[in-house]
Design a protein around this motif. Structure first.
Motif, PDB file in Angstrom:
ATOM      1  N   ALA A 168      -0.066  56.834 -16.175  1.00 13.97           N
ATOM      2  CA  ALA A 168       0.222  57.477 -17.882  1.00 13.97           C
ATOM      3  C   ALA A 168       0.941  58.382 -17.019  1.00 13.97           C
ATOM      4  O   ALA A 168       1.542  58.449 -18.052  1.00 13.97           O
ATOM      5  CB  ALA A 168      -1.126  57.599 -18.188  1.00 13.97           C
ATOM      6  N   MET A 181       0.930  61.022 -24.106  1.00  9.78           N
ATOM      7  CA  MET A 181      -0.669  61.254 -24.075  1.00  9.78           C
ATOM      8  C   MET A 181      -1.404  60.486 -24.759  1.00  9.78           C
ATOM      9  O   MET A 181      -2.431  59.846 -24.415  1.00  9.78           O
ATOM     10  CB  MET A 181      -0.567  62.176 -23.159  1.00  9.78           C
ATOM     11  CG  MET A 181      -1.733  62.053 -22.226  1.00  9.78           C
ATOM     12  SD  MET A 181      -1.695  61.166 -21.076  1.00  9.78           S
ATOM     13  CE  MET A 181      -0.622  62.043 -19.791  1.00  9.78           C
ATOM     14  N   GLU A 229      -1.303  56.767 -24.932  1.00 11.94           N
ATOM     15  CA  GLU A 229      -2.244  56.475 -23.825  1.00 11.94           C
ATOM     16  C   GLU A 229      -3.163  56.612 -23.660  1.00 11.94           C
ATOM     17  O   GLU A 229      -3.629  55.547 -23.738  1.00 11.94           O
ATOM     18  CB  GLU A 229      -1.281  57.288 -22.425  1.00 11.94           C
ATOM     19  CG  GLU A 229      -1.469  56.535 -21.646  1.00 11.94           C
ATOM     20  CD  GLU A 229      -1.294  55.840 -20.551  1.00 11.94           C
ATOM     21  OE1 GLU A 229      -1.335  54.710 -19.585  1.00 11.94           O
ATOM     22  OE2 GLU A 229       0.120  55.417 -21.328  1.00 11.94           O
ATOM     23  N   ARG A 266       4.403  51.128 -24.717  1.00 12.37           N
ATOM     24  CA  ARG A 266       2.472  50.583 -24.913  1.00 12.37           C
ATOM     25  C   ARG A 266       2.683  49.450 -24.953  1.00 12.37           C
ATOM     26  O   ARG A 266       2.019  49.047 -25.033  1.00 12.37           O
ATOM     27  CB  ARG A 266       2.264  52.291 -25.706  1.00 12.37           C
ATOM     28  CG  ARG A 266       2.683  53.046 -25.747  1.00 12.37           C
ATOM     29  CD  ARG A 266       2.132  53.948 -24.314  1.00 12.37           C
ATOM     30  NE  ARG A 266       2.707  55.386 -24.604  1.00 12.37           N
ATOM     31  CZ  ARG A 266       2.400  56.083 -22.829  1.00 12.37           C
ATOM     32  NH1 ARG A 266       1.501  55.161 -21.919  1.00 12.37           N
ATOM     33  NH2 ARG A 266       2.204  57.185 -23.086  1.00 12.37           N
ATOM     34  N   VAL A 315       3.532  49.552 -20.110  1.00  7.40           N
ATOM     35  CA  VAL A 315       2.002  49.898 -19.891  1.00  7.40           C
ATOM     36  C   VAL A 315       1.617  48.359 -20.122  1.00  7.40           C
ATOM     37  O   VAL A 315      -0.179  48.264 -18.905  1.00  7.40           O
ATOM     38  CB  VAL A 315       1.371  50.684 -20.949  1.00  7.40           C
ATOM     39  CG1 VAL A 315       0.017  50.922 -21.127  1.00  7.40           C
ATOM     40  CG2 VAL A 315       1.895  51.933 -20.681  1.00  7.40           C
TER      41      VAL A 315
END
Length: 741
Positions: free
Chosen positions: A522, A587, A590, A688, A692
């Motif tokens: 992350a 963040m 995340e 995202r 990810v």
């Protein structure tokens, strides 16, 4: 709400003082400024001088009628409070060679530096006798761009309206769309109230209000949006209102607290930057995030409980019919999960292309030559550059300590110092040296050949500081020197700030998910989104592609090509501030995505574990491994499908808010607006949505791996909490995988 209203009212009643104090303790420029103030009085210190630029387009300023009008203006200036000295434009060096541009220097004493804008306006008004004779009088802004007052305007309204439109499209009901807007406005009001009251206790920069509003609006709407989305999903599943509110706060509320904590940690790390302005901006902006979290977990649930089923009232036709986890994002999640290597490669190439221009990012001081065309600071800058040269907008102030020796103005050591300064390459003009009453400090004003924003100006500062005369300690102050020292201090501390932010954020994620691989990954992903943001800044400001679209005005005499590619330097402290803000905001997404993936993974694994207890056979272990990989793939697809729509809506809201602030005339705000908007857009889509999930599919069960010794050391925390009254189950089927807390 009552607390927010009280804080805002108290701030409005008692006033909201701000300070333009940008001291940098321990630097050579600060030493020069301290010597000026102590040796020659506050009128020579930064903030103690106001300049009025005169321009006569109808004839020389030396003509008798115009000269008399200027002298009457100076008499009125001397009668104003706190004016200690008024230097005539008819002194040596006070009038340009064309005799049409002159400079009145007003030195103040005992005035409030926090009200320099009001003081300048009063001084400018006193020059009306000169204006009556057709002489243009423009107050020159002697502050740095970091000092400038940034006034609020319609950008906040535009940002809120855009956010409301996104929420209406996302929820399909007007009542639901208004809840995040209302809670965000309450949190911003409370934050601004506290910041205003803090101005009576500590120095609050003038940018604090605008930064708090930008970040507070963005995160305030987003946090309430995540809670509201979870609540509406539970209501759709038939959960009673009060039970739904309880489950929402215990699950999504925990994610909001952890997400806000990462933003606050990133902003707090700016105290290590070595620049007082940056440090203060960091912790004051963090106040707005604190209130955004508090209102999201208190006011938003209260509104949801009061509204009950009416949260879905005032439906907009043809909108809001799709349930979470269905539609395009669910399909995208399954598509990414089937081809992770292809998605990973394409994402890396796209992000690399976006980040590549960042290598050409041009850092440097931002002077008034980049101000809005026609504004007073820009007009004064252009008149000064025309009449006295570009370096007159950023003169160097050379202050020399003579030690214990008491000198006179005619001593060889004083005259020799002025001669040495004037002989340095890059110095266009040197004023006569000024000796203080004690005879131990010499002050010389040196006009460089270059404008304050010219990349060659700092080299001239270093050359003057390198002067070596026995018994004399030479210091250089002024805007150029101060900004050069600030840039050196920040660049030296940047690795420390980045390291602390990444480490603390990764540790917070480790506590939240008990998964070292996820925490490290992350942090790395957030750095990738920052590269894209800096690349966008380089394209717009360093290459000049689209600089006019964001409202940057080129010089009036610029050629067509210069106008088309008008480049603008970026203040050295801006990238570090952007890093802290963007790392924290990235963040957030995340945390919300990982929370959904983790919940899906644990539920699927627990179901598989219960089935395996009844299974028998030699292939049981191999089957468990295969099912574990399949569980992870399905969990990633399900997590992206359930959160993709919400994360995209949240990102659109933030982008809309930040883009709205690009309309501000101040270049500093434009820089933040462009960088924040691009980074959030890239983070919520490419990173995202593709990067990810692809990496999580490829890592498989390693995502949630945790060594036994680390699992025993970590406290039992949980981002997502528990949504039911059952005892939490501890997942022990795989020894090397984290326990569910």
């Amino acid at each position: 709400m009552i607390a927010a209203a009280g804080l805002m009212a108290g701030s409005l009643v008692s006033g909201r003082p701000v300070s333009n104090d940008v001291t940098i303790p321990g630097t050579d420029a600060q030493r020069a400024h301290d010597l000026m103030r102590d040796g020659f009085g506050p009128g020579y210190a930064p903030g103690g001088t106001v300049q009025l630029v005169l321009y006569s387009d109808k004839g020389p300023l030396t003509d008798e009628p115009r000269k008399q009008a200027v002298e009457r203006s100076m008499d009125k200036l001397r009668d104003l409070p706190h004016v200690k000295q008024v230097e005539s434009p008819y002194r040596r060096g006070g009038i340009a060679s064309n005799l049409q541009i002159g400079l009145i220097v007003v030195r103040m004493e005992g005035h409030d530096n926090a009200k320099i804008a009001e003081t300048t306006q009063a001084l400018s008004k006193a020059a009306d006798p000169a204006r009556a004779l057709g002489i243009e009088v423009v107050p020159a802004d002697s502050s740095t761009p970091a000092d400038k007052e940034i006034k609020t305007g319609p950008s906040e309204i535009i940002g809120v309206l855009c956010a409301l439109l996104v929420l209406v499209l996302a929820f399909g009901t007007l009542v639901a769309a208004l809840i995040p807007i209302f809670t965000a406005l309450v949190s911003v009001a409370a934050g601004l109230g506290v910041i205003g009251l803090l101005g009576h206790v500590v120095d609050v920069p003038k940018q604090a209000g605008i930064m708090a509003t930008m970040i507070g609006l963005g995160v305030g709407i987003d946090y309430a949006l995540f809670l509201l989305s979870r609540h509406r999903k539970l209501l759709a599943d038939g959960v009673p209102v009060l039970e739904s509110v309880r489950r929402t706060v215990s699950s999504s509320g925990g994610a909001v607290v952890f997400a806000g904590g990462t933003v606050i940690i990133a902003l707090s790390a700016l105290v290590l930057g070595g620049f007082p302005l940056l440090r203060t901006l960091g912790w004051i902006t963090g106040i707005s995030v604190v209130f955004a979290v508090l209102t999201s977990i208190t006011l938003a649930p209260a509104l949801l409980g009061v509204l009950g089923e009416k949260v879905n009232a005032l439906k907009v036709p043809f909108l809001g019919r799709r349930r979470e986890g269905s539609g395009g994002w669910a399909g995208l999640g399954a598509w990414v999960a089937k081809r992770p290597w292809s998605v990973l490669l394409a994402s890396v190439l796209a992000l690399g292309a976006l980040a590549a221009p960042a290598l050409a990012l041009k850092l440097g001081p931002l002077d008034d030559g980049y101000g809005t065309q026609g504004s007073a600071p820009r007009r004064a800058y252009e008149l000064m550059a025309t009449g006295f040269g570009p370096g007159s907008n950023g003169p160097l102030v050379v202050v020399a300590e003579l030690g214990n020796k008491v000198a006179k103005a005619t001593d060889p050591i004083v005259e020799g110092l002025a001669r040495d300064v004037g002989d340095i390459d890059g110095i266009a003009h040197v004023s006569p040296p000024k000796l203080n009453d004690a005879g131990r400090t010499v002050m010389i004003q040196a006009i460089p050949d270059y404008a304050p924003s010219d990349e060659r100006a700092p080299a001239v500062v270093e050359a003057v500081r390198a002067l070596d005369r026995p018994g004399v300690n030479v210091h250089v102050g002024g805007e150029v020197a101060a900004l050069a020292d600030a840039a050196d201090r920040i660049s030296g501390n940047t690795p420390l700030v980045i390291g602390v932010v990444v480490l603390l954020s990764a540790m917070l994620l480790l506590l939240a998910f008990r998964a070292p691989v996820v925490a490290l990954k992350a942090a790395l992903m957030n750095l990738v989104s920052l590269g894209a943001a800096f690349g966008a800044l380089a394209i717009v400001f360093s290459y000049g592609v689209g600089s006019q679209l964001v409202g940057m005005d080129p010089p009036a005499d610029a050629s067509y090509l210069q106008t088309l590619f008008f480049t603008v330097p970026i203040e050295p402290y801006v990238p570090l501030m952007l890093f802290a803000v963007l790392f924290g905001l990235s963040m957030d997404y995340e945390v919300f995505l990982l929370t959904a993936v983790r919940q899906a993974y644990l539920k699927q694994t627990e179901r598989r574990s219960s089935r395996r207890e009844s299974d028998e056979g030699a292939n049981e272990e191999r089957s468990g491994r295969d099912h574990g990989h399949s569980d992870n793939r399905r969990a990633v697809a399900e997590g992206l499908g359930s959160t993709g729509r919400v994360i995209t809506s949240a990102a659109l809201i933030m982008v809309a808010v930040f883009v709205a602030f690009i309309a501000y005339p101040d270049p500093l705000v434009k820089t933040f607006g462009v960088g924040l908007a691009v980074a959030i857009a890239v983070d919520a889509t490419i990173i995202r949505g593709f990067l990810v999930p692809a990496t999580m599919v490829l890592l498989g069960r390693l995502n949630w791996w945790c060594p036994r010794w680390l699992d025993r050391l970590l406290p039992n925390l949980s981002v997502e909490g528990h949504e039911d009254d059952e005892e939490p189950q501890v997942w022990k089927s795989e020894p090397h995988v984290v326990s569910r807390s």
